[in-house]
Design an enzyme around this catalytic site. Structure first.
Site, PDB file in Angstrom:
ATOM      1  N   SER A 112      -5.745 128.090  63.627  1.00  0.00           N
ATOM      2  CA  SER A 112      -4.916 127.191  64.433  1.00  0.00           C
ATOM      3  C   SER A 112      -3.469 127.142  63.965  1.00  0.00           C
ATOM      4  CB  SER A 112      -5.511 125.778  64.443  1.00  0.00           C
ATOM      5  OG  SER A 112      -5.725 125.309  63.135  1.00  0.00           O
ATOM      6  N   HIS A 164      -0.713 122.542  61.454  1.00  0.00           N
ATOM      7  CA  HIS A 164      -0.330 122.750  62.849  1.00  0.00           C
ATOM      8  C   HIS A 164       1.182 122.622  63.031  1.00  0.00           C
ATOM      9  CE1 HIS A 164      -4.633 121.549  64.333  1.00  0.00           C
ATOM     10  NE2 HIS A 164      -4.608 122.680  63.642  1.00  0.00           N
TER      11      HIS A 164
END
Length: 214
Positions: A112, A164
């Site tokens: 991610s 992230h």
């Protein structure tokens, strides 16, 4: 590159499963999950290997699906090597952000960080080529996706929001620095500036992580 990255990611997951399970902490650490203490001890490769590790079937399913979807749009647009660089290097920056600002006890893994980098690369292209309606709309869509995911990160446990954020910052800077092949925009001085900012931020996070956990 998209299919190659998918093949490696799925292959690593199969290895995880065969040697003890993808949710087994010992397996994850053995294969290179991000652990702050081990990075501080000199195992710098743990800023790279977590990109290819996943924790559980749902985790890999969502990331593989996202990589396939986004990769089929972004890779033909910017070229194989630009795509590969953004995927890997923004993932590293995401892991650096997690190392510098995340909880020291957390073991993290997953693509991610790189996927947020790809989302942000679309935003960079939309900013560079504002007159292109297609890129502008893509940029808006992926900006919305980044914001929604970050809001979800704040409401869920076990999510590495710093990873992230770092991946998104990395993808934005790299997307701006690399641009689209055979188009002389942005100007070289702005490309170099984006790379310098990337290096400075990355170095700062590495030093911060080493000081905090050293």
């Amino acid at each position: 590159m998209t299919w190659s990255l998918l093949a490696v990611t799925i292959g690593v997951f199969l290895v995880e499963t065969l040697i003890g399970g993808s949710q087994n902490i010992n397996v994850l650490v053995r294969l290179g999950a991000k652990t702050n203490e081990l990075i501080q001890m000199g195992q710098w490769w743990r800023l790279i290997t977590p990109i290819f590790l996943h924790i559980g079937i749902f985790h890999i399913f969502m990331n593989v699906f996202t990589l396939l979807y986004v990769g089929q749009i972004l890779e033909p647009m910017i070229g194989h090597w630009r795509f590969f660089i953004i995927y890997i290097v923004s993932g590293i920056m995401g892991n650096l952000a997690s190392f510098a600002f995340g909880a020291s006890s957390v073991i993290s893994a997953g693509a991610s960080t790189s996927l947020f980098g790809m989302f942000a690369a679309f935003l960079a292209l939309a900013l560079i080529y504002r007159e292109n309606r297609f890129l502008t709309e893509l940029g808006k869509s992926f900006l919305g996706l980044i914001v929604i995911n970050l809001i979800m990160d704040l409401t869920m446990t076990g999510i590495d929001i710093w990873g992230h954020l770092g991946g998104a910052v990395g993808g934005l800077l790299l997307g701006y620095a690399l641009g689209i092949p055979r188009i002389s925009r942005p100007k070289m001085m702005f490309r170099i500036l984006a790379l310098v900012i990337f290096v400075v931020i990355s170095y700062y996070m590495y030093v911060k992580g080493m000081v905090v956990y050293g």
